[in-house]
Design a protein around this motif. Sequence first.
Motif, short mmCIF file in Angstrom:
data_model
loop_
_atom_site.label_atom_id
_atom_site.label_comp_id
_atom_site.label_asym_id
_atom_site.label_seq_id
_atom_site.Cartn_x
_atom_site.Cartn_y
_atom_site.Cartn_z
N SER A 34 2.31 2.64 16.25
CA SER A 34 1.67 2.27 14.99
C SER A 34 2.71 2.41 13.87
O SER A 34 3.67 3.16 13.98
N VAL A 35 2.49 1.70 12.77
CA VAL A 35 3.52 1.68 11.71
C VAL A 35 3.83 3.07 11.17
O VAL A 35 4.97 3.37 10.78
N PHE A 36 2.84 3.97 11.18
CA PHE A 36 3.11 5.32 10.65
C PHE A 36 4.20 6.03 11.46
O PHE A 36 4.90 6.91 10.94
N SER A 37 4.37 5.62 12.74
CA SER A 37 5.36 6.30 13.59
C SER A 37 6.79 6.06 13.14
O SER A 37 7.70 6.76 13.57
N ILE A 38 7.02 5.10 12.26
CA ILE A 38 8.41 4.94 11.75
C ILE A 38 8.71 5.99 10.68
O ILE A 38 9.85 6.26 10.37
N PHE A 39 7.64 6.57 10.11
CA PHE A 39 7.83 7.63 9.10
C PHE A 39 7.70 9.01 9.73
O PHE A 39 8.44 9.92 9.43
N GLU A 40 6.70 9.17 10.58
CA GLU A 40 6.36 10.47 11.18
C GLU A 40 5.92 10.27 12.62
O GLU A 40 4.93 9.57 12.84
N PRO A 41 6.62 10.71 13.62
CA PRO A 41 7.79 11.58 13.56
C PRO A 41 9.10 10.85 13.26
O PRO A 41 10.14 11.49 13.18
N GLY A 42 9.06 9.53 13.07
CA GLY A 42 10.29 8.83 12.70
C GLY A 42 11.17 8.48 13.89
O GLY A 42 12.32 8.11 13.72
N ARG A 43 10.60 8.56 15.08
CA ARG A 43 11.39 8.24 16.28
C ARG A 43 11.55 6.74 16.45
O ARG A 43 12.51 6.27 17.01
N HIS A 44 10.54 6.00 15.99
CA HIS A 44 10.56 4.56 16.20
C HIS A 44 11.11 3.83 14.99
O HIS A 44 11.07 4.34 13.88
N VAL A 88 10.95 -0.18 13.13
CA VAL A 88 10.02 -1.32 13.09
C VAL A 88 10.27 -2.25 14.28
O VAL A 88 9.35 -2.72 14.92
N ARG A 89 11.55 -2.49 14.58
CA ARG A 89 11.85 -3.45 15.66
C ARG A 89 11.27 -3.00 17.01
O ARG A 89 11.03 -3.83 17.88
N ASP A 90 11.04 -1.67 17.19
CA ASP A 90 10.49 -1.17 18.47
C ASP A 90 8.98 -1.35 18.57
O ASP A 90 8.42 -1.27 19.67
N ILE A 91 8.31 -1.50 17.45
CA ILE A 91 6.83 -1.48 17.50
C ILE A 91 6.20 -2.85 17.27
O ILE A 91 4.98 -2.98 17.24
N ILE A 92 7.04 -3.87 17.13
CA ILE A 92 6.50 -5.23 16.92
C ILE A 92 5.78 -5.70 18.18
O ILE A 92 6.33 -5.59 19.28
N ILE A 93 4.58 -6.19 18.01
CA ILE A 93 3.85 -6.79 19.15
C ILE A 93 4.05 -8.30 19.06
O ILE A 93 3.58 -8.94 18.12
N ARG A 94 4.82 -8.81 20.01
CA ARG A 94 5.20 -10.23 19.94
C ARG A 94 4.07 -11.12 20.43
O ARG A 94 3.32 -10.75 21.32
N ASP A 95 3.96 -12.30 19.83
CA ASP A 95 2.92 -13.28 20.19
C ASP A 95 1.59 -12.54 20.37
O ASP A 95 0.98 -12.55 21.45
N VAL A 96 1.15 -11.91 19.29
CA VAL A 96 0.05 -10.94 19.38
C VAL A 96 -1.28 -11.52 19.85
O VAL A 96 -2.06 -10.84 20.51
N VAL A 97 -1.52 -12.79 19.54
CA VAL A 97 -2.83 -13.35 19.89
C VAL A 97 -2.86 -13.70 21.37
O VAL A 97 -1.99 -14.41 21.87
N THR A 98 -3.86 -13.17 22.06
CA THR A 98 -4.01 -13.50 23.49
C THR A 98 -5.40 -14.12 23.71
O THR A 98 -6.33 -13.86 22.96
N ASP A 99 -5.49 -14.94 24.76
CA ASP A 99 -6.81 -15.49 25.10
C ASP A 99 -7.39 -14.71 26.27
O ASP A 99 -6.78 -13.74 26.75
N ASN A 151 -4.09 6.68 11.32
CA ASN A 151 -3.20 7.76 10.88
C ASN A 151 -2.31 7.36 9.69
O ASN A 151 -1.67 8.21 9.09
N LEU A 152 -2.33 6.08 9.32
CA LEU A 152 -1.55 5.67 8.14
C LEU A 152 -2.02 6.40 6.89
O LEU A 152 -1.26 6.57 5.93
N LEU A 153 -3.28 6.88 6.93
CA LEU A 153 -3.82 7.64 5.80
C LEU A 153 -2.94 8.85 5.48
O LEU A 153 -2.83 9.27 4.33
N GLU A 154 -2.30 9.41 6.51
CA GLU A 154 -1.45 10.59 6.29
C GLU A 154 -0.26 10.30 5.38
O GLU A 154 0.30 11.20 4.77
N LEU A 155 0.13 9.02 5.33
CA LEU A 155 1.23 8.66 4.44
C LEU A 155 0.87 8.98 2.98
O LEU A 155 1.74 9.27 2.16
N GLU A 156 -0.43 8.93 2.68
CA GLU A 156 -0.89 9.18 1.30
C GLU A 156 -1.12 10.66 1.04
O GLU A 156 -1.31 11.05 -0.11
#
Length: 296
Positions: free
Chosen positions: A65-75, A77-88, A106-111
């Motif tokens: 999830s995007v919050f993981s680039i801030f906390e714990p910061g291991r990821h 953005v390029r690691d968490i992109i879901i490519r061609d996200v729409v599936t049938d 958990n993005l709420l924790e950023l605030e």
Amino acid sequence: MARKITFINYKGGVGKTSLIINTAACLARLGHRVLLCDFDTQSNASIWLLKLERWNPINSSGEGSVFSIFEPGRHRVRDIIIRDVVTDKAGGNPLPGLDLVPTTFNLLELESEYEGDPRRPAYLIFQEQIAEIEDKYDFILFDCPPNILRASQCGIFTANEIYVPSNPDALSLIGFTLLIEKLGRFHQLSASFRKSSMGPAAAVHGVIFNAIKTGVDIEVPKMRMQLRLNQFKAAKRTHKDARIFDTFVRDAMVVRRAVALGLPVNLLGQESPGDSVVRDYENLANELVRHAPHLA
Ligand SMILES: Nc1ncnc2c1ncn2[C@@H]1O[C@H](COP(=O)(O)OP(=O)(O)OP(=O)(O)O)[C@@H](O)[C@H]1O
Ligand SMILES: [Mg+2]
């Protein structure tokens, strides 16, 4: 370089998420490479595109999830992109070219809990990581909540263009006015972090009227919005070419249904394409492409 665009209004519920998802889907259909970044804690865009079955595991673990680039910061953005996200239903990719950076609750924790390093605010961390991948995209879109707190700041700092979804009512106009005020303050606060390679600080380029009911005359709200826009333009508080978009998106039940089905409206195939909200979204995507601002 990708065009980086935020859809935001300080008024909630005007249709920011619906507009950004459906516009992103139409841009991808036109052959553009599109990355949609969800910066709303409600995770509406992520749940819409992933459906609950794919979103729930990310929400439970926080992994990816995007919050993981801030906390714990291991990821990154390029690691968490879901490519061609729409599936049938068959697991195929009916909409290649639309990628997602998902968010979870958990993005709420950023605030709140997130402390970070004041010399490296969250929006700078995010901007640097988008810069690493932006040559892979034509459009990078940021869906933000109706405020300019830390999560929204990531989208606003990274974007160069802002579009303001509005309903034809007084509250949308108030939301737009508040947005301009808060935006000015945020740009002042973040100015010391901006480098010329990032392009200009995001300015309002357009207002997009959404959810227009059949038979409702919007001339008066449109005129009020135009007057307000003219005032802000004269005061140089928006981009000099900012305008109300010619395309208005109609109110249509299928937009509400599309969320439950986990698809953008242009993949539902439930409406006659000649005269439908799908056509509005297509027109909007084309207008956005044509609007191509002179960012300098
Ligand atoms: N063109 C439309 N026709 C009908 N309903 C619409 C349309 N656009 C949005 N809606 C509905 O309006 C509601 C709010 O839309 P949406 O979630 O996109 O707004 P938002 O501005 O992103 O809200 P928030 O401020 O909570 O993030 C939703 O129920 C959505 O289905
Ligand atoms: Mg939303």
